[in-house]
Design an enzyme around this catalytic site. Structure first.
Site, PDB file in Angstrom:
ATOM      1  N   GLY A 183       4.096   3.484   5.349  1.00 50.41           N
ATOM      2  CA  GLY A 183       5.191   3.252   6.296  1.00 50.41           C
ATOM      3  C   GLY A 183       5.859   1.911   6.059  1.00 50.41           C
ATOM      4  N   PRO A 202       0.809  -1.225   0.000  1.00 55.33           N
ATOM      5  CA  PRO A 202       0.000   0.000   0.000  1.00 55.33           C
ATOM      6  C   PRO A 202       0.843   1.278   0.000  1.00 55.33           C
ATOM      7  CG  PRO A 202      -0.430  -1.365   1.956  1.00 55.33           C
ATOM      8  CD  PRO A 202       0.594  -2.077   1.163  1.00 55.33           C
ATOM      9  N   LEU A 203       0.251   2.366  -0.537  1.00 53.92           N
ATOM     10  CA  LEU A 203       0.951   3.654  -0.658  1.00 53.92           C
ATOM     11  C   LEU A 203       0.974   4.395   0.677  1.00 53.92           C
ATOM     12  CD1 LEU A 203      -0.799   5.137  -3.864  1.00 53.92           C
ATOM     13  CD2 LEU A 203       0.992   3.394  -3.728  1.00 53.92           C
ATOM     14  N   ALA A 250      10.979   0.446  -2.299  1.00 55.61           N
ATOM     15  CA  ALA A 250      11.178  -0.902  -2.841  1.00 55.61           C
ATOM     16  C   ALA A 250      11.046  -0.871  -4.363  1.00 55.61           C
ATOM     17  CB  ALA A 250      10.164  -1.863  -2.238  1.00 55.61           C
ATOM     18  N   ALA A 281       7.710   1.415   3.147  1.00 55.33           N
ATOM     19  CA  ALA A 281       8.783   1.665   2.183  1.00 55.33           C
ATOM     20  C   ALA A 281       8.490   1.073   0.807  1.00 55.33           C
ATOM     21  CB  ALA A 281      10.129   1.160   2.717  1.00 55.33           C
ATOM     22  N   ASP A 321      15.902   5.237   2.426  1.00 54.35           N
ATOM     23  CA  ASP A 321      15.848   3.789   2.669  1.00 54.35           C
ATOM     24  C   ASP A 321      15.908   2.959   1.387  1.00 54.35           C
ATOM     25  OD1 ASP A 321      13.327   4.569   2.015  1.00 54.35           O
ATOM     26  OD2 ASP A 321      12.384   3.994   3.911  1.00 54.35           O
TER      27      ASP A 321
END
Ligand code: C5P
EC number: 2.7.1.148
Length: 287
Positions: free
Chosen positions: A87, A83-84, A93, A89, A125
């Protein structure tokens, strides 16, 4: 597993001491030859996620082409499950996956470390998502070193919320709470978590999990307290907000406990969806 947030730096980022952990929840990107760079998508968030030059996968492909000195020509297609603004990432990814996919398509011959260095230009990240596994993150999160531990599979439940939270807003809320002395004490060092990982006991790991952004996410979205409570009541060993939220993750004793907790969270109606996952798993890779 551990998201320790230090004070804001002059460049606006916060100094982190974090332990990242990659789980099985994933997206897929296909890269085909093309005359320009395009991105299409299907799945979670289709119609909401911008597919233009602001998209992290497009930015990653452009950055790789620039570094490799090749034209940024590819037709990228994203099959999204993460999901957008959750939290988790997911956008990072996708950026890591675009780097790995375009590297293969263009035969740029970059090493993982080369890709991770380019990844750091896209987001803090993204380098971790090039490597995957369980890893220590420092600096603004972009400096990554693997955590060496004997292989252990950890069982998680991922409780996806309705709607997202904007990462900068959550960091800003933490700064605000800290200025008011209304935030819990900072987590500090990752030593306890690293020691817990070596013991390979889920109950020991549960006691060492923590996230400094949790208080800020809860302040912006108080209903998340009900999600955390419901997961604990259903038998989770620990529950915490993932990254900047609003997704909450729970550590389960084993796979069957994880399924049961996921079922209980869904029946309690405290989240949009609860999925089971395991970790650690590899980062972005060609399949
Ligand atoms: O690096 P990335 O673009 O993913 O960061 C998104 C936002 O998250 C930053 O603009 C900043 O507001 C916040 N952030 C931060 N400190 C970090 C990482 C991110 O304040 N270490």
């Amino acid at each position: 597993m551990h998201l320790g947030v230090g004070p804001a730096r002059p460049d606006g980022y916060h100094e982190l001491s974090t332990v990242y952990h990659a789980i099985t929840l994933h997206d897929e990107i296909t890269a085909r030859r093309g005359d320009t760079l395009t991105l299409t998508m299907e799945g979670v968030g289709a119609g909401e996620l911008a597919l233009d030059e602001s998209n992290l996968a497009i930015r990653a492909a452009r950055a790789l082409a620039r570094h490799a000195g090749v034209p940024a020509h590819a037709r990228l297609h994203l099959r999204k499950q993460i999901p957008l603004a959750a939290g988790l990432a997911g956008g990072s990814a996708d950026a890591a996956a675009a780097l790995v996919a375009c590297d293969a398509l263009w035969g740029t011959g970059m090493t993982r470390d080369d890709l991770a260095a380019i990844a750091a230009e896209i987001g803090s990240d993204v380098p971790f998502l090039v490597y995957g596994g369980t890893a220590l993150g420092t600096g603004r999160g972009e400096t990554v070193s693997p955590v060496l531990a004997r292989p252990t599979t950890w069982h998680w439940v991922v409780a996806v919320a309705d709607g997202g939270l904007a990462t900068p807003a959550v960091y800003a809320e933490l700064d605000r709470l800290r200025a008011l002395r209304a935030a819990p004490p900072a987590l500090g060092s990752t030593d306890d978590l690293l020691a817990a990982l070596r013991q390979r006991d889920p109950e020991v790991l549960a006691a060492a999990l923590g996230n400094d952004l949790q208080a800020a996410a809860l302040s912006l979205r108080p209903q998340l307290a009900d999600v955390l409570k419901a997961g604990k009541a259903a038998g989770a060993l620990a529950g915490l907000v993932s990254g900047s939220g609003p997704t909450c993750v729970f550590l389960a004793y084993d796979a069957s406990e994880a399924s049961q907790i996921a079922g209980a969270l869904e029946s309690a109606g405290v989240c949009r969806e609860a999925r089971t996952a395991t970790g650690p798993v590899a980062g972005a890779r060609v399949i």
